[in-house]
Design a protein around this motif. Structure first.
Motif, PDB file in Angstrom:
ATOM      1  N   HIS A   1     -35.416  13.704 -36.272  1.00 20.11           N
ATOM      2  CA  HIS A   1     -35.961  14.038 -37.508  1.00 20.11           C
ATOM      3  C   HIS A   1     -36.656  15.330 -37.569  1.00 20.11           C
ATOM      4  CE1 HIS A   1     -37.416  13.237 -41.779  1.00 20.11           C
ATOM      5  NE2 HIS A   1     -36.605  14.016 -41.741  1.00 20.11           N
ATOM      6  N   VAL A   2     -37.614  15.474 -36.823  1.00 27.97           N
ATOM      7  CA  VAL A   2     -38.556  16.541 -36.437  1.00 27.97           C
ATOM      8  C   VAL A   2     -37.512  17.843 -35.989  1.00 27.97           C
ATOM      9  CG1 VAL A   2     -40.307  17.532 -34.976  1.00 27.97           C
ATOM     10  CG2 VAL A   2     -40.813  15.506 -36.099  1.00 27.97           C
ATOM     11  N   TYR A   3     -36.557  17.514 -35.145  1.00 28.24           N
ATOM     12  CA  TYR A   3     -35.899  18.616 -34.423  1.00 28.24           C
ATOM     13  C   TYR A   3     -35.186  19.134 -35.567  1.00 28.24           C
ATOM     14  CZ  TYR A   3     -33.054  20.657 -30.482  1.00 28.24           C
ATOM     15  OH  TYR A   3     -32.217  21.447 -29.656  1.00 28.24           O
ATOM     16  N   CYS A   4     -34.341  18.302 -36.589  1.00 31.05           N
ATOM     17  CA  CYS A   4     -33.592  18.831 -37.428  1.00 31.05           C
ATOM     18  C   CYS A   4     -34.451  19.971 -38.385  1.00 31.05           C
ATOM     19  CB  CYS A   4     -33.126  17.789 -38.612  1.00 31.05           C
ATOM     20  SG  CYS A   4     -31.681  16.985 -37.921  1.00 31.05           S
ATOM     21  N   LYS A   5     -35.669  19.459 -38.663  1.00 28.53           N
ATOM     22  CA  LYS A   5     -36.692  20.287 -39.617  1.00 28.53           C
ATOM     23  C   LYS A   5     -36.963  21.476 -38.804  1.00 28.53           C
ATOM     24  CE  LYS A   5     -39.149  18.568 -42.747  1.00 28.53           C
ATOM     25  NZ  LYS A   5     -39.076  18.901 -43.885  1.00 28.53           N
TER      26      LYS A   5
ATOM     27  N   THR B   1     -43.589  19.880 -40.865  1.00 30.74           N
ATOM     28  CA  THR B   1     -43.111  19.198 -39.767  1.00 30.74           C
ATOM     29  C   THR B   1     -44.108  18.740 -38.686  1.00 30.74           C
ATOM     30  OG1 THR B   1     -41.056  20.641 -39.944  1.00 30.74           O
ATOM     31  CG2 THR B   1     -41.604  19.678 -38.010  1.00 30.74           C
ATOM     32  N   GLU B   2     -45.459  19.505 -38.582  1.00 32.99           N
ATOM     33  CA  GLU B   2     -46.279  19.349 -37.911  1.00 32.99           C
ATOM     34  C   GLU B   2     -47.043  18.078 -38.150  1.00 32.99           C
ATOM     35  OE1 GLU B   2     -50.032  21.676 -35.791  1.00 32.99           O
ATOM     36  OE2 GLU B   2     -49.593  22.242 -37.750  1.00 32.99           O
ATOM     37  N   LYS B   3     -47.248  17.601 -39.252  1.00 34.86           N
ATOM     38  CA  LYS B   3     -47.691  16.275 -39.538  1.00 34.86           C
ATOM     39  C   LYS B   3     -46.839  15.289 -38.880  1.00 34.86           C
ATOM     40  CE  LYS B   3     -49.679  17.992 -43.880  1.00 34.86           C
ATOM     41  NZ  LYS B   3     -49.694  17.872 -45.551  1.00 34.86           N
ATOM     42  N   MET B   4     -45.422  15.266 -39.005  1.00 35.13           N
ATOM     43  CA  MET B   4     -44.476  14.289 -38.569  1.00 35.13           C
ATOM     44  C   MET B   4     -44.498  14.576 -36.824  1.00 35.13           C
ATOM     45  SD  MET B   4     -41.379  15.513 -40.930  1.00 35.13           S
ATOM     46  CE  MET B   4     -40.158  14.536 -39.953  1.00 35.13           C
ATOM     47  N   LEU B   5     -44.842  15.641 -36.469  1.00 31.94           N
ATOM     48  CA  LEU B   5     -44.812  15.747 -34.861  1.00 31.94           C
ATOM     49  C   LEU B   5     -45.965  15.130 -34.425  1.00 31.94           C
ATOM     50  CD1 LEU B   5     -43.064  17.624 -32.833  1.00 31.94           C
ATOM     51  CD2 LEU B   5     -45.182  19.214 -32.896  1.00 31.94           C
ATOM     52  N   ASP B   6     -47.121  15.022 -35.170  1.00 31.28           N
ATOM     53  CA  ASP B   6     -48.373  14.415 -34.602  1.00 31.28           C
ATOM     54  C   ASP B   6     -48.136  12.907 -34.558  1.00 31.28           C
ATOM     55  OD1 ASP B   6     -49.683  16.837 -34.478  1.00 31.28           O
ATOM     56  OD2 ASP B   6     -50.493  16.833 -36.480  1.00 31.28           O
ATOM     57  N   GLU B   7     -47.246  12.398 -35.050  1.00 27.00           N
ATOM     58  CA  GLU B   7     -47.027  11.073 -35.041  1.00 27.00           C
ATOM     59  C   GLU B   7     -46.069  10.459 -33.830  1.00 27.00           C
ATOM     60  OE1 GLU B   7     -45.256   9.949 -38.742  1.00 27.00           O
ATOM     61  OE2 GLU B   7     -46.828  10.606 -40.052  1.00 27.00           O
TER      62      GLU B   7
ATOM     63  N   THR C   1     -38.971  18.735 -27.970  1.00 25.94           N
ATOM     64  CA  THR C   1     -39.167  18.852 -29.326  1.00 25.94           C
ATOM     65  C   THR C   1     -40.545  19.767 -29.742  1.00 25.94           C
ATOM     66  OG1 THR C   1     -37.851  17.348 -29.836  1.00 25.94           O
ATOM     67  CG2 THR C   1     -38.938  18.086 -31.823  1.00 25.94           C
ATOM     68  N   HIS C   2     -41.590  19.296 -29.056  1.00 26.02           N
ATOM     69  CA  HIS C   2     -42.888  19.759 -29.303  1.00 26.02           C
ATOM     70  C   HIS C   2     -42.902  21.411 -28.823  1.00 26.02           C
ATOM     71  CE1 HIS C   2     -44.466  15.699 -29.267  1.00 26.02           C
ATOM     72  NE2 HIS C   2     -45.528  16.059 -29.832  1.00 26.02           N
TER      73      HIS C   2
ATOM     74  N   LEU D   1     -41.482  28.192 -32.138  1.00 30.56           N
ATOM     75  CA  LEU D   1     -41.134  28.877 -33.452  1.00 30.56           C
ATOM     76  C   LEU D   1     -42.409  29.003 -34.206  1.00 30.56           C
ATOM     77  CD1 LEU D   1     -38.759  29.593 -35.414  1.00 30.56           C
ATOM     78  CD2 LEU D   1     -39.095  27.162 -36.522  1.00 30.56           C
ATOM     79  N   ALA D   2     -43.444  28.349 -34.120  1.00 37.48           N
ATOM     80  CA  ALA D   2     -44.642  28.570 -34.762  1.00 37.48           C
ATOM     81  C   ALA D   2     -45.341  29.973 -34.265  1.00 37.48           C
ATOM     82  CB  ALA D   2     -45.589  27.441 -34.617  1.00 37.48           C
TER      83      ALA D   2
END
Length: 381
Positions: free
Chosen positions: A115-119, A143-149, A156-157, A163-164
């Motif tokens: 899901h994060v990858y899609c974002k 997306t970062e909030k989702m990545l932290d989980e 994906t990180h 990109l950031a």
């Protein structure tokens, strides 16, 4: 035509009409599909979409509409998004590419990394093609909030932080670029192209120097990517970073003809001088023994190159930034420092710390012997 017949017709047609390696690949896919070997078929597709011949024209779009769309529920979520990342590049309209990924996203929503990858893919198109920095920033924040989980560090990180760092580079956010780039390098390999490596090392070095609130250069100096600056006309930047890390004002001044040739550094000369003076104060404190951290104003002025009447203001600045902790004695013209912000140390600093630890061990040993010698009379009382 049923789904199976459609797939079989497509695979057979591509096997017959393609040449060489591509024909062989499609023959393998046909065999995997007929035998319902979905895992092997997925691996084959991931390899296929990376071939240059398939990245021409609309080959991948045809692959998706004729094969992948008929078996999406049999492909593991991460591989499905990896395939989508390749396919979306063949959409000439960026909005169509985003719509394509948005169509994939509900199918992987239960798998957090996918899901994060899609974002991230949507954010990539938003930044690189639509050039909408504000929308990209909003997407990355969500997306970062989702990545932290997500547990651990995943590929994906790396894609997210890459990109950031691109976004922060474009917006001139030096400190954010520095942190994002270091995180990217922490979970991905640096670019293999020497020119790209040198450019990334150069940008990282500039960001460290210009970034507000960055007073720790040790992590960057320890990273192998800086080695790419050696032997180039940018090697001076590595020397400058070492000078800042050590709070070496004299080296900074002697290098002015070099660093002033970089417009960004020249424009921030006042801020750079303040930063290296603060680092000089931290280094002075670090070099002192724990029981000898009273610095006279004259000593600080001499080391930092400041007039003595400006030392107090600089120390107050260091205290406000929590680089050091302690107190100022205006009457005695001294600074009593009790703590200095932890930093990643280079080899020279580690050697100095080892020396102090050895001295501390000797002191403890001497005290132990003294107690042993003096304990007998006390114990017989």
């Amino acid at each position: 035509m049923s789904g199976n017949a459609k797939v079989e017709a497509y695979l057979s047609s591509k096997k017959e009409s393609s040449s060489g390696e591509i024909s062989k690949k499609f023959a393998e896919l046909e065999e995997f599909y007929n035998k319902k070997l979905w895992h092997q078929l997925t691996l084959g597709l991931v390899k296929l979409v990376k071939l240059p011949e398939m990245q021409q024209g609309t080959e991948l779009l045809n692959l998706y509409s004729n094969l992948i769309t008929e078996m999406e529920n049999k492909i593991n979520p991460l591989s499905l998004v990896e395939l989508a990342a390749a396919i979306m590049k063949q959409y000439s309209d960026p909005k169509e590419a985003i719509a394509f990924v948005e169509k994939i996203r509900p199918k992987v929503v239960d798998h957090q990394e996918s899901h994060v990858y899609c974002k991230v893919l949507i954010a990539q198109v938003t930044l690189r093609q639509l050039e909408d920095k504000e929308a990209t920033k909003k997407l990355l924040d969500e997306t970062e909030k989702m990545l932290d989980e997500i547990d651990g560090v995943t590929p994906t990180h790396g894609k997210f932080y890459q990109l950031a760092s691109e976004l922060y580079c474009l917006t001139g956010a030096h400190a954010d670029y520095y942190r994002a780039s270091l995180r990217y390098l922490g979970c991905s390999d640096p670019p293999t192209d020497p020119t790209e490596r040198t450019q990334q090392a150069f940008y990282l070095g500039l960001a460290a120097l210009l970034g507000e609130g960055i007073y720790n250069f040790g992590e960057l100096l320890a990273h192998p990517i800086l080695e790419s600056l050696k032997g180039t006309n940018l090697e001076w930047l590595m020397r400058l970073l070492l000078a800042f890390n050590a709070g070496n004002i004299n080296e900074f001044e002697s290098m002015k003809p070099l660093w002033s040739s970089q417009p960004d550094l020249l424009a921030k000369e006042i801020e750079l001088r303040e930063k290296i003076r603060l680092l000089c104060l931290m280094e002075m404190t670090f070099k002192r023994k724990a029981f000898d951290r009273q610095l006279k104003f004259e000593e600080v002025a001499e080391e930092t190159g400041l007039p003595i009447n400006q030392v107090e203001v600089m120390v107050m600045r260091a205290l406000s930034l929590d680089l050091v902790r302690g107190s100022i004695d205006q009457v005695e013209q001294k600074v009593n420092i009790t703590w200095v912000q932890p930093r990643v140390l280079d080899k020279t600093q580690l050697a100095a710390m080892l020396e102090r630890l050895n001295a501390w061990c000797d002191d403890v040993d001497s005290m132990q012997k003294l107690l042993e010698e003096q304990a007998a009379p006390i114990l017989t009382l």
